[in-house]
Every structure is written in C-alpha cells, then in structure tokens.
Design a protein around this motif. Structure first.
Motif, PDB file in Angstrom:
ATOM      1  N   VAL A 104       8.890 -14.880  72.677  1.00 31.71           N
ATOM      2  CA  VAL A 104       9.818 -15.352  71.648  1.00 31.71           C
ATOM      3  C   VAL A 104      11.249 -15.044  72.078  1.00 31.71           C
ATOM      4  CG1 VAL A 104      10.618 -14.975  69.286  1.00 31.71           C
ATOM      5  CG2 VAL A 104       8.180 -15.203  69.752  1.00 31.71           C
ATOM      6  N   GLN A 105      11.421 -13.831  72.608  1.00 28.37           N
ATOM      7  CA  GLN A 105      12.746 -13.437  73.064  1.00 28.37           C
ATOM      8  C   GLN A 105      13.252 -14.396  74.140  1.00 28.37           C
ATOM      9  OE1 GLN A 105      12.946  -9.767  75.228  1.00 28.37           O
ATOM     10  NE2 GLN A 105      15.071  -9.402  74.672  1.00 28.37           N
ATOM     11  N   LYS A 106      12.341 -14.707  75.057  1.00 27.41           N
ATOM     12  CA  LYS A 106      12.687 -15.605  76.156  1.00 27.41           C
ATOM     13  C   LYS A 106      13.160 -16.960  75.610  1.00 27.41           C
ATOM     14  CE  LYS A 106      10.359 -15.349  80.586  1.00 27.41           C
ATOM     15  NZ  LYS A 106       9.025 -15.518  81.193  1.00 27.41           N
ATOM     16  N   ILE A 107      12.365 -17.466  74.664  1.00 27.61           N
ATOM     17  CA  ILE A 107      12.712 -18.773  74.080  1.00 27.61           C
ATOM     18  C   ILE A 107      14.083 -18.691  73.402  1.00 27.61           C
ATOM     19  CG2 ILE A 107      12.041 -20.514  72.381  1.00 27.61           C
ATOM     20  CD1 ILE A 107       9.140 -19.609  72.847  1.00 27.61           C
ATOM     21  N   GLU A 159      16.813 -18.706  75.970  1.00 25.13           N
ATOM     22  CA  GLU A 159      16.960 -20.031  76.573  1.00 25.13           C
ATOM     23  C   GLU A 159      17.643 -21.013  75.622  1.00 25.13           C
ATOM     24  OE1 GLU A 159      13.017 -21.065  77.749  1.00 25.13           O
ATOM     25  OE2 GLU A 159      13.071 -19.658  79.439  1.00 25.13           O
ATOM     26  N   ASN A 160      17.372 -20.840  74.324  1.00 21.53           N
ATOM     27  CA  ASN A 160      17.916 -21.800  73.367  1.00 21.53           C
ATOM     28  C   ASN A 160      19.160 -21.284  72.649  1.00 21.53           C
ATOM     29  OD1 ASN A 160      15.940 -24.174  73.286  1.00 21.53           O
ATOM     30  ND2 ASN A 160      14.630 -22.379  73.223  1.00 21.53           N
ATOM     31  N   ASP A 161      19.710 -20.187  73.174  1.00 27.86           N
ATOM     32  CA  ASP A 161      20.947 -19.695  72.621  1.00 27.86           C
ATOM     33  C   ASP A 161      20.801 -19.213  71.177  1.00 27.86           C
ATOM     34  OD1 ASP A 161      23.240 -19.121  73.749  1.00 27.86           O
ATOM     35  OD2 ASP A 161      24.292 -20.997  73.304  1.00 27.86           O
ATOM     36  N   LYS A 162      19.687 -18.609  70.856  1.00 31.87           N
ATOM     37  CA  LYS A 162      19.501 -18.059  69.514  1.00 31.87           C
ATOM     38  C   LYS A 162      19.674 -16.545  69.594  1.00 31.87           C
ATOM     39  CE  LYS A 162      17.599 -22.113  68.423  1.00 31.87           C
ATOM     40  NZ  LYS A 162      18.424 -23.166  67.880  1.00 31.87           N
ATOM     41  N   ASP A 163      20.079 -16.004  68.476  1.00 28.92           N
ATOM     42  CA  ASP A 163      20.231 -14.565  68.415  1.00 28.92           C
ATOM     43  C   ASP A 163      18.846 -13.939  68.288  1.00 28.92           C
ATOM     44  OD1 ASP A 163      21.608 -12.231  68.300  1.00 28.92           O
ATOM     45  OD2 ASP A 163      21.761 -12.247  66.107  1.00 28.92           O
ATOM     46  N   PHE A 164      18.589 -12.861  69.013  1.00 31.94           N
ATOM     47  CA  PHE A 164      17.289 -12.206  68.919  1.00 31.94           C
ATOM     48  C   PHE A 164      17.500 -10.718  68.683  1.00 31.94           C
ATOM     49  CE2 PHE A 164      13.842  -9.752  70.702  1.00 31.94           C
ATOM     50  CZ  PHE A 164      12.717 -10.383  70.199  1.00 31.94           C
ATOM     51  N   ARG A 165      16.833 -10.192  67.675  1.00 33.50           N
ATOM     52  CA  ARG A 165      17.000  -8.770  67.400  1.00 33.50           C
ATOM     53  C   ARG A 165      15.687  -8.137  66.967  1.00 33.50           C
ATOM     54  NH1 ARG A 165      21.764  -8.191  63.401  1.00 33.50           N
ATOM     55  NH2 ARG A 165      21.935 -10.409  63.860  1.00 33.50           N
ATOM     56  N   VAL A 166      15.539  -6.886  67.303  1.00 33.49           N
ATOM     57  CA  VAL A 166      14.382  -6.139  66.835  1.00 33.49           C
ATOM     58  C   VAL A 166      14.935  -4.983  66.028  1.00 33.49           C
ATOM     59  CG1 VAL A 166      12.391  -4.781  67.508  1.00 33.49           C
ATOM     60  CG2 VAL A 166      13.054  -6.750  68.868  1.00 33.49           C
ATOM     61  N   THR A 224      19.022 -19.998  63.674  1.00 34.07           N
ATOM     62  CA  THR A 224      20.163 -19.443  64.387  1.00 34.07           C
ATOM     63  C   THR A 224      19.804 -18.087  64.983  1.00 34.07           C
ATOM     64  OG1 THR A 224      20.946 -18.493  62.331  1.00 34.07           O
ATOM     65  CG2 THR A 224      21.908 -20.596  63.001  1.00 34.07           C
ATOM     66  N   SER A 225      19.005 -17.321  64.260  1.00 34.45           N
ATOM     67  CA  SER A 225      18.618 -16.045  64.838  1.00 34.45           C
ATOM     68  C   SER A 225      17.217 -15.639  64.383  1.00 34.45           C
ATOM     69  CB  SER A 225      19.633 -14.972  64.457  1.00 34.45           C
ATOM     70  OG  SER A 225      19.684 -14.866  63.069  1.00 34.45           O
ATOM     71  N   ALA A 264      20.489 -20.187  56.051  1.00 35.15           N
ATOM     72  CA  ALA A 264      21.407 -20.145  57.188  1.00 35.15           C
ATOM     73  C   ALA A 264      20.649 -20.161  58.517  1.00 35.15           C
ATOM     74  CB  ALA A 264      22.272 -18.899  57.098  1.00 35.15           C
ATOM     75  N   GLY A 265      19.319 -20.147  58.455  1.00 34.20           N
ATOM     76  CA  GLY A 265      18.541 -20.241  59.680  1.00 34.20           C
ATOM     77  C   GLY A 265      18.211 -18.901  60.313  1.00 34.20           C
ATOM     78  N   ILE A 266      18.195 -17.853  59.489  1.00 32.91           N
ATOM     79  CA  ILE A 266      17.802 -16.557  60.038  1.00 32.91           C
ATOM     80  C   ILE A 266      16.336 -16.326  59.697  1.00 32.91           C
ATOM     81  CG2 ILE A 266      18.217 -14.076  59.991  1.00 32.91           C
ATOM     82  CD1 ILE A 266      21.090 -14.756  59.072  1.00 32.91           C
TER      83      ILE A 266
END
Lengths: 179, 683
Positions: B68-71, B74-81, B45-46, B10-12
C-alpha cells in the motif's frame, strides 16, 4: 475437433494508428443461440469452442450446472446459461457446442464452459451498432448485458460474460443446494 | 482481529486495525485493502494506518501494508502509520526505505573492461566490521505457521541487530499478490561479535524453508559480488542497503556491482580460487523444474494405463493368440512402469511432520503450556501433491490440540499428569491407504459439552441419540467451537471445520477418538497415490459411477435364485448384519428412471458398511481421478471424476460421506418423533 480462437492472431504488426483506433471501436462478437434466443459475446473473452460431447452429469447440483467435460487433462464445469436466466434447461443436440472461457478467481486462472445451442456467426459491431440502454424492457438484469446489437435485422443481446458466469455466485448456488 | 476503514470527504482514508494481524487475517485484510483502498485510489489524498490498538503483526500483514505504501508513493498520496505502541517502532525500522542511493548513474557506467582495476580489488576487504545476513524465504512459510519477524525478535532483544531491511522486489505489482504467500526477503547487519552460528540458531526453525547467506565482517569484495549475483532480481534494493548499512563504501559498491555482472567464464579469469559450491537458489530452481516434468510424466502415465487397458479389451475381442500374448506382455510392462513412476513422486512423511515442531513448541509457550512433538513412522511415503495438500488440515489439527487439547502446566500437575504435554504424530500404511494419527494427551473431548453445544447451535435435536463417533464428527461442523473466545493461534479458523472437507476432497477421511481426561486422537486416512484408482463401475439411470475398489466388499445380483432380505426398502440383511441401503437412483433424482432389475453393491469404509442399490455392475477398471475443479469443490456426494479409457467418464462416489449422511438420516428417522419423510438427499 476444436476451433481455436486466438484474439492475438487478429492483430497485425503493420497497422497504422488510425486503424488501431478504429479497431478499438469495433469489436468482434460471436453470436450464438441459447434457448431459441440470440446472444453475443466478445471474441476476446473466449478461449476456445469445443463440440458438444462426453459431458458428465453431476447429480444433486443446481440445474445451472450442466455437467463437467474433460478437456486436455482437466475437468471443466459446464454451465447452462438458460437455467441461470430462469428459462427451461437446454437440451443439447448435434448442433450444440461448449464455449470455454478463462476467468480469474482469487488470483488463480480458472476455466469454465457454457452450453450453447448453436454457433451462428462472428460479427464485427461498432459502438454505433449497439444500443447501450435499450428503452424496451429486456428480460435480463442489466448487469448481465452490455447492450443490444442488431445483426441482419435480428436482435442480439450482448452478454457481459464475466458477470453472467461469476464464479462466486455459481459456487454459492452449488452450496445452497445442501442447506 | 477487526479492521475498520473510514473515508473523509477530503479523501483521507483511515484503516484501523484492532487485535492480531496474522496470516489468518491476511486474506480478509487483502480483500479490504483491495476494495476500500485500491478501487478508490483516484479519490484519495492520504492513507493512514492506525495501529494503535494492534497487538501483533507478522510478515504477511507487513507485506500488504508495504505494498500500500508503495502504491501511495507511486501515486503521490500521503502515507502515514500512527500509533503509540512498540509495533510502530518495529514498523518504521522495517519499512525505512526512503533512502536515495547516490551515484546510481556513475555506477552503471563502470567500465567492466577496466579489468585490471576490478581484478586487483576483488580481494580487497570491505572495511566494515559487521556481519552481513541475507535471507530469502520459501513462498509457503506462512502456511507452515512460521513468522520470520518472531525470529528477528530474539536477535533484537540481545541488541545484536544494527540495521534491517525488507526486500520487496519479488512481490507482484500493487495488490495483485496472493496474501498467504511470502514474497519478502530480509537483509540485516549484526554486531561484530555475532557469529554466523547464532544467526542460524535464531532462524533455526526456518532453516529448511529459506536460503540464508552470511558474510563475515571485513570479507573480500568478491563475496559481496557473489551475493549480489544470487540476488540479481533484487539488486537495486540490496545495493542500496549495502550502502545505507555502511557495509560498503560507494566506490567499493561500484567494484562489487561490476564484479557481480561478470559471467562465470569471465569470473574465472580473475579468480585464483574459483568458488566450488554453486548458489543454493540454483539447486532449488532445478528441483522445481524436475517436479513439473515429473507431474507431466505421471499425467502421461495415467493416459498410457488407460489406453493400454482399452487396447487389451479390443484385442481380447479379436481372439488371436499371438496378439493376446503380446498384449498381455505389454500390459504387464505398463503396469510395472506405472508403479515405478508413482514411487518417483513419493516423499517421506517425516519431512512433512518436522515442519510442525515449531508450531507446537511456540504455540504451547504462548499459552503457558509445555508441549513437545514426537514423530513415529516418519519413513512412510506419501504422494508429493497429497503431502502439500494436507499441510493446512494437519496444522489445524495441531492447533486444536495446542489450544483445546493440552492443559496448562498447573492443570496437568493437578491431574497427576507429566508437566510436559505430548502430541504424538505417526504414520503407517494400511492396505492402499496411508494413515496419519495425531494424538495428544490432553483433556479429551467432553461428550456432554459437545452435545449441549450442538443442540444450542441447532445441529442436532434435543432427544436425538448419537453414537460416540457421530458425536465427535460434530466438531467438524462449521461454526462449532468448544470455546467461545477465539484464541490467538487458532485465529479465524477456530474449530477445525475445514479439516474434514479438505481431507475428503483428497479422497480420504478423518475420524476422532477421545477419552475424557486422557486425550484426543485424530485419525486421517488417505489414498497413497491420488492419480490412478482401481475402481468398480456401476450404472445408475444410464450414467456411470465409480467406487474405489478398496471400499467394495461384495456385490449381489438380484435374481430368482438369490434371496435378499429387505427391511422396508431402507436396509438389508447381509451376512447376519443389518446394513443401511442407499438407493442411488432416488438420491440422484435422475429425470429418466430406468426400469431395470436392481442390484446391490456392498461397500465398506472403516467399520461402516452399507448397501448401494444400483442398476448394473460394469466391473473393475483403472481410472485416472481428476478433481471437479474449484467451482464444484463444494459438491457433496462425490470426490471427483474418473476418466476410464479414452471415452468414458464417471463420477466417483464419496462412500464415506454417503454412508455417514445415510446413517445420520436413518437414525433421525428411527429415533426422533418428528419424522420427515423426504428423499435421501445429503444433509
């Protein structure tokens, strides 16, 4: 003497869109001879061409390391592509030249030269002139080539020079000498 | 440290980090991110960073994660830590950048010409009651072993920090950054009772390598404007922090913004007391500019020396007394000019050493050891470019001493040593070299242990006899480490294998002396100035080779009159000593052998001597030494290339390396039963 090939100078400011798209399709290639075969490299990837001379041999290195040249304050490694392609080592003569390219290694700019037996000409090839996947077998790894171009009824192997002269693999070759 | 990445259909993309993510992991982390994340960006996706099993993080890793978060943003991807530990808190604290600054539009529309208003308000006080701190670091700090996040820790423990933000504008786009350089800056606000001195103290060990600006609580707006001016490149981030940290009110920020845009001359119109001291950053920039000009000057100087030498040679052939005289005069002047030019680039080695104080005290503390660094001979001078290049090798040696040298307190007391371990570093000149000694008073090296390990690793033969110094040289072999477990501070480059190669590329050498139980001493020898070398040229199979003149002891021309005692073509007797003989023609395996009568050059390095069998002597020359470049950095047997005159090139022989490999080879031949009789190929 050195020949400066600056790709930026070929672009003029007042060309229209149609011309631009045509230019994208057509690329200029420098055709040169290595081990009595003809190869082509895109002009844009070359930074300059210098006459053969003052090459310092580096003993105890693999045969693909032809030596180093001193160019404006820096030592530049000269690679013998014939050797890389498992052909007999090139024997430089009065017609030989060294083609200098810029590459990037670990974020740093790096200059690298390779030895050619002769510089033939600069040709403009459109995509249509290039056979991307030649059906007959080519002696080279497909990663090294971009296709085959026909220039005046002669076959020219178009090299993907960045892959051929990969800094990592050359460094590995040098290191393997001491194992 | 271990990094694993996994990707679901799914692209995670999940990137899990186990252990320490410090500067030694930075390059690896960077390449993993580039290959697994950046190259697959379109299919993602994320992105999830799993820091649950991570033990520590430093700024170098923060930089990468935030890029990475910045990218992702900018590219509308979900980012989580994700994770449960305290690191996450720290992480969220530092990365909270999701604040939208209001009034951006109206701010830029502030009319600078409404000068009365701004001028009147420049002395207005900010109204906030906290100390504002702004820090920018030297790009190289990670290489000195400094971690700004550690400094923050002490302030945080005493609850003095109100808010903090990493300033990221200076980092290059995406992941194109050099992972071992520091691009980020810090802005923080502290409680009113914090003094600027306390801040300086917290960042004490970084002070030489950063610019630190503090603004007292309730300072006039002009001070903030001045800060903004020096942070011009990052104004958006700084301004947004000024707002979110409640340092300035939106309307005050507008005034500050306008003030910061005023040029120096306009500034004067408003200013009753112009600020005398220029921002520190400007000074630094000017310095850097001078350095590059200086390098150019030294380069030209090198070329001048060479062409003058060539001129002199030509003139001497003309045989004109007046011409000779004037040429001699000129050579003298050029020589003087050269010496002066070279001193311009020298820096005091004490300044280099001082950087390591923190590494030593910190590193010791983490390991329950008490270690102090003492510096001797700090006045000795070293070429600036050399000083920069020995930073890493020196750091590795210090770390070796901290990890494997000095014992922990209890152990020391048990052995009747002082509680405090000492690492002493000193520098002094010896003929044309500079010698750096790093000595610790720790456990010392255990010869038997080294021997056993070398046998296990297959580096030496079980029955092979090695002298003490040869045995100690083994610790520089890659993969050689006395301790199986890798410790935190030495990290990935546990063992000091790269020290030797790094020093040798600089034309130097490193030796180890050690007494079991009482300590280890590393002795580094370096040429004072790397650029120009007095060298002796020899001819081998029609190619020229240069040998540093200070390593040439004597030369023997072989003819009917001289008698040289050869021992099996492998050694010669020279002044009563038996010296190994290195046949360069055999070693280099040149295709066309010359049939000339051979001559012998006697070279020495430290206590080692050897004879070199060559074709011809060409004499003494001054040469500019150039490195062979990145591609050939692993080449052995040579330390660079020499440019002599305007035409000649010669490879510079790496005498220490040649002698060492020859001796090792010979001993193996004489002493081992399994004798391999090939050439003298190095290693």
């Amino acid at each position: 003497m050195s020949v400066n090939i600056n790709p930026k100078k070929t672009g003029q400011s007042n060309i229209d869109d149609q011309e631009i798209s045509q230019r994208r399709q057509n690329n200029n290639y420098i055709v040169f001879g290595i081990a009595s075969r003809k190869y082509g490299v895109e002009v844009d990837s070359i930074s300059e061409i210098i006459e053969y001379g003052r090459v310092l041999k580096v003993p105890m290195t693999p045969s693909c390391i032809h030596g180093v040249v001193y160019l404006r304050g820096n030592m530049i490694a000269v690679i013998d592509i014939a050797s890389l392609f498992s052909r007999p080592k090139s024997q430089p003569d009065a017609r030989s030249s060294i083609v200098i390219i810029d590459c990037v290694y670990r974020g740093r700019e790096l200059r690298l030269g390779f030895l050619v037996e002769s510089i033939e000409r600069v040709v403009e090839l459109s995509l249509g002139d290039i056979e991307l996947r030649p059906e007959f077998s080519v002696e080279l790894d497909s990663g090294y080539t971009r296709g085959i171009g026909i220039v005046e009824k002669e076959m020219v192997t178009l090299l993907d020079i960045e892959n051929v002269l990969s800094v990592e693999s050359i460094m590995d070759l040098v290191e393997s000498q001491y194992r | 440290m271990k990094i694993t990445t996994s990707m679901t259909p799914a692209g995670i993309c999940t990137i899990a980090v186990i252990g320490d993510l410090d500067i030694y992991a930075a390059r690896e982390f960077h390449s993993i991110l580039t290959s697994d994340f950046e190259n697959n960006l379109s299919g993602l996706t994320s992105v999830i960073f799993d820091l649950d099993k991570m033990e520590s993080i430093d700024l170098s890793a923060m930089q990468l994660i935030m890029q990475v978060q910045k990218i992702c943003v900018e590219n509308d991807k979900d980012f989580r830590v994700i994770g449960r530990n305290a690191l996450i808190k720290e992480f969220i604290l530092l990365t909270s950048s999701d604040v939208v600054v209001e009034d951006r539009g109206s701010k830029t529309s502030v009319d600078v010409s409404s000068s009365v208003d701004i001028g009147a308000r420049r002395q207005e006080c900010s109204g906030c009651d906290h100390l504002y701190v702004s820090i920018r670091f030297d790009r190289q700090i990670f290489k000195y072993g400094l971690n700004p996040l550690c400094c923050l820790q002490s302030l945080r423990e005493s609850n003095q920090i109100l808010s903090v933000k990493l300033i990221t504008s200076a980092a290059p786009e995406g992941l194109t950054m050099e992972p071992e350089l520091c691009y980020f800056g810090l802005e923080l606000t502290c409680t009113p009772n914090t003094s600027a001195d306390e801040i300086s103290k917290a960042f004490e060990l970084l002070l030489d390598d950063c610019t630190l600006e503090t603004i007292e609580p309730a300072a006039p707006l002009s001070e903030y404007a001045l800060l903004l001016k020096t942070r011009r490149a990052e104004w958006e981030e700084v301004e947004s922090f000024l707002l979110t940290s409640k340092t300035l009110l939106p309307d005050q920020l507008q005034v500050v913004h306008a003030l910061s845009l005023l040029s120096a001359s306009e500034e004067k119109n408003y200013s009753t007391q112009p600020k005398a001291d220029a921002p520190l950053t400007e000074n630094i920039e000017r310095q850097q500019l001078e350095t590059s000009k200086l390098d150019k000057l030294i380069d030209l100087m090198g070329e001048l020396v060479i062409s003058s030498a060539k001129n002199k040679l030509l003139i001497s052939q003309v045989d004109n007394a007046r011409l000779n005289e004037s040429s001699a005069m000129m050579s003298r002047l050029v020589e003087e000019l050269r010496e002066t030019a070279l001193t311009l680039r020298l820096i005091r080695i004490g300044d280099v050493f001082r950087r390591y104080r923190r590494v030593v005290s910190d590193g010791g503390q983490k390991r329950g050891k008490k270690i102090s660094l003492t510096i001797g001979g700090g006045d000795a001078e070293l070429d600036k470019s050399l000083a920069e290049k020995i930073t890493d090798p020196l750091l590795a040696i210090f770390r070796h001493a901290i990890d494997h040298g000095i014992e922990c307190v209890a152990e020391r007391l048990k052995r009747g040593k002082a509680e405090n371990g000492v690492i002493n570093v000193k520098a002094y000149h010896e003929s044309k070299s500079i010698v750096i000694e790093v000595a610790d008073d720790g456990v010392g090296l255990d010869k038997n242990k080294i021997r056993d390990r070398a046998v296990i690793l297959g580096l030496i033969d079980k029955n092979q006899k090695l002298s003490e110094s040869e045995l100690f040289q083994l610790i520089f072999k890659p993969a050689f480490s006395m301790d199986d477990k890798s410790t935190r501070i030495s990290g990935r480059r546990d063992g000091i294998d790269f020290v030797k190669t790094a020093i040798e590329t600089l034309g130097g050498s490193v030796a180890v002396f050690s007494e079991k139980g009482s300590g280890t001493t590393f002795v580094i020898k370096l040429p004072v100035a790397a650029a120009i070398l007095d060298s002796f040229l020899v001819d081998v199979d029609k190619h020229l080779y240069a040998i540093p003149l200070n390593m040439v002891l004597d030369y023997i021309e072989i003819n009917e009159k001289t008698k040289v005692e050869f021992i099996e073509q492998k050694a010669i007797r020279f002044e009563g000593e038996v010296l190994p003989l290195i046949n360069l023609s055999d070693l280099f395996q040149a295709p066309e052998k010359s049939v000339r009568q051979k001559n012998i050059l006697i070279v020495k390095y430290g206590r080692d001597k050897a004879g070199l069998l060559v074709d011809d002597f060409k004499g003494e020359y001054q040469a500019v030494i150039k490195p062979l470049g990145d591609i050939l950095q692993k080449v052995r047997g040579f330390s660079g290339a020499a440019v002599i005159g305007s035409q000649e090139l010669a490879m510079v022989l790496d005498i220490p390396g040649l002698i060492q490999s020859k001796c090792a080879k010979e001993e193996r031949k004489f002493k081992s039963t399994t004798q391999d009789n090939d050439d003298y190929r190095i290693h």
